[in-house]
Scaffold this active site. Structure first.
Site, PDB file in Angstrom:
ATOM      1  N   ASN A 212       0.875  -1.182   0.000  1.00  0.00           N
ATOM      2  CA  ASN A 212       0.000   0.000   0.000  1.00  0.00           C
ATOM      3  C   ASN A 212       0.911   1.231   0.000  1.00  0.00           C
ATOM      4  OD1 ASN A 212      -1.754   2.075   0.541  1.00  0.00           O
ATOM      5  ND2 ASN A 212      -2.300   1.393   2.613  1.00  0.00           N
ATOM      6  N   TRP A 213       1.010   1.858  -1.168  1.00  0.00           N
ATOM      7  CA  TRP A 213       1.948   2.979  -1.302  1.00  0.00           C
ATOM      8  C   TRP A 213       1.366   4.312  -0.819  1.00  0.00           C
ATOM      9  CZ3 TRP A 213       4.425   1.672  -6.764  1.00  0.00           C
ATOM     10  CH2 TRP A 213       5.313   0.603  -6.590  1.00  0.00           C
ATOM     11  N   LYS A 214       0.125   4.276  -0.335  1.00  0.00           N
ATOM     12  CA  LYS A 214      -0.484   5.488   0.254  1.00  0.00           C
ATOM     13  C   LYS A 214      -0.219   6.711  -0.638  1.00  0.00           C
ATOM     14  CE  LYS A 214      -0.131   3.338   4.750  1.00  0.00           C
ATOM     15  NZ  LYS A 214      -0.342   3.478   6.156  1.00  0.00           N
TER      16      LYS A 214
ATOM     17  N   SER B  57       2.913  -1.694  10.619  1.00  0.00           N
ATOM     18  CA  SER B  57       4.341  -1.667  10.971  1.00  0.00           C
ATOM     19  C   SER B  57       5.076  -2.959  10.619  1.00  0.00           C
ATOM     20  CB  SER B  57       4.524  -1.324  12.455  1.00  0.00           C
ATOM     21  OG  SER B  57       4.068  -0.006  12.706  1.00  0.00           O
TER      22      SER B  57
ATOM     23  N   GLU C 194      -5.846  -4.661  10.495  1.00  0.00           N
ATOM     24  CA  GLU C 194      -4.884  -3.582  10.708  1.00  0.00           C
ATOM     25  C   GLU C 194      -5.296  -2.781  11.935  1.00  0.00           C
ATOM     26  OE1 GLU C 194      -2.586  -2.562   6.847  1.00  0.00           O
ATOM     27  OE2 GLU C 194      -4.229  -1.185   7.114  1.00  0.00           O
TER      28      GLU C 194
ATOM     29  N   HIS D 171      -9.811   1.531   4.704  1.00  0.00           N
ATOM     30  CA  HIS D 171      -8.537   1.738   5.406  1.00  0.00           C
ATOM     31  C   HIS D 171      -8.754   2.706   6.569  1.00  0.00           C
ATOM     32  CE1 HIS D 171      -4.460   2.832   6.342  1.00  0.00           C
ATOM     33  NE2 HIS D 171      -4.095   1.734   5.720  1.00  0.00           N
TER      34      HIS D 171
ATOM     35  N   GLY E  26       1.943   2.507  10.983  1.00  0.00           N
ATOM     36  CA  GLY E  26       2.912   3.585  10.869  1.00  0.00           C
ATOM     37  C   GLY E  26       3.552   3.992  12.185  1.00  0.00           C
TER      38      GLY E  26
ATOM     39  N   GLU F 140      -7.037   5.033   7.739  1.00  0.00           N
ATOM     40  CA  GLU F 140      -6.757   6.454   7.477  1.00  0.00           C
ATOM     41  C   GLU F 140      -7.963   7.129   6.831  1.00  0.00           C
ATOM     42  OE1 GLU F 140      -3.092   5.638   5.463  1.00  0.00           O
ATOM     43  OE2 GLU F 140      -2.154   5.179   7.393  1.00  0.00           O
TER      44      GLU F 140
ATOM     45  N   GLY G  68       2.635  -0.892   4.362  1.00  0.00           N
ATOM     46  CA  GLY G  68       2.614   0.506   3.931  1.00  0.00           C
ATOM     47  C   GLY G  68       4.024   1.039   3.756  1.00  0.00           C
TER      48      GLY G  68
END
Ligand code: PGA
Length: 250
Positions: free
Chosen positions: A8-10, A211, A165, A93, A171, A95, A232
């Protein structure tokens, strides 16, 4: 089923960097003992799609809207994604739940629309730190699954990916303990089994994310309850990608 490494390159990479990293993935994935997918940002989707076309690495998107076209400024439809060769889409997600106000009901609509268009949802579920401290993690994740998957029909042609998650692990450099991941994955499977018909569960992969990097990936991938991982930060840094694929190729 092979395990799945899902990147997941966000919002991390420029389009040029995304293309270069996709090429790195492509070379590394040929040796890997896992399936590999990449979800770049929307602006790089077409560019990365061209790199991955015809390869064993699948393309994912990070979000989708539930309508298939029309006056929805800023949104992207399921068919716009499939037209580029997108196979997976990350939904729910944390976020997006935290910063964009996505609710379980919105995520349910997206899940349904994605599956109808032939996309494989990567449905993200997980509790906050406060919810875990209060011992509510199973109730929270159970509710997220029940709302998002109500009425879903899972089959070999319409598989599903669920990613556990925990929000507090994303993160932060503090992943969930492997034994807690195993417990939650067991819970996720029992909720899905109770919710969906037939042998749905055999077409569901349950990933862990939060993480994950080369220093801990093995401790999750080695767990029988874990069908792969959603990564991520470490999946967007070339040196970490090299280290991860060294492990995944052994
Ligand atoms: P992280 O993110 O690996 O940077 O913790 C995982 C994710 O949010 O999918």
């Amino acid at each position: 089923m092979r395990k799945l490494f899902f990147a997941n390159w966000k919002m991390y990479l420029s389009d040029a960097d995304a293309e270069a990293l996709a090429r790195q993935f492509l070379d590394a994935a040929l040796e890997a003992r896992v399936d590999v997918a990449i979800a770049p940002g929307f602006t790089a989707l077409d560019r990365v799609a061209r790199v991955l076309r015809g390869s064993p690495v699948s393309l994912g998107a990070q979000n989708v809207f539930w309508m298939d076209g029309g006056a929805y400024t800023g949104e992207v439809s399921p068919h716009q994604l499939t037209a580029l060769g997108t196979r997976y889409v990350i939904l729910g997600h944390s976020e997006r739940r935290a910063y964009l106000g996505e609710t379980n009901d919105m995520i349910a609509k997206k899940t349904k629309a994605a599956m109808e268009a032939g996309l494989i949802p990567v449905l993200c579920v997980g509790e906050t730190k406060e919810e875990r401290e209060a011992g509510r993690q199973e109730a929270v994740v159970g509710e997220q699954l029940e709302i998002a998957l109500a009425g879903a029909r899972i089959s070999p042609e319409r598989p599903l990916v669920v990613a556990y998650e925990p929000r507090w692990a994303i993160g932060t450099g503090t992943p969930c303990k492997p034994e807690d991941v195993t417990a939650m994955h067991g819970h996720i499977r029992s909720v899905i089994d109770a919710l969906l018909d037939g042998d749905a569960l055999s077409h569901v992969r349950v990933l862990y994310g939060g993480s994950v990097d080369a220093s801990n990936a093995e401790s999750f991938l080695g767990l029988p309850a874990v069908d792969g991982m959603l990564v991520g930060g470490a999946s967007a840094r070339p040196a970490d990608v090299r280290a991860l694929f060294d492990l995944l190729s052994r």
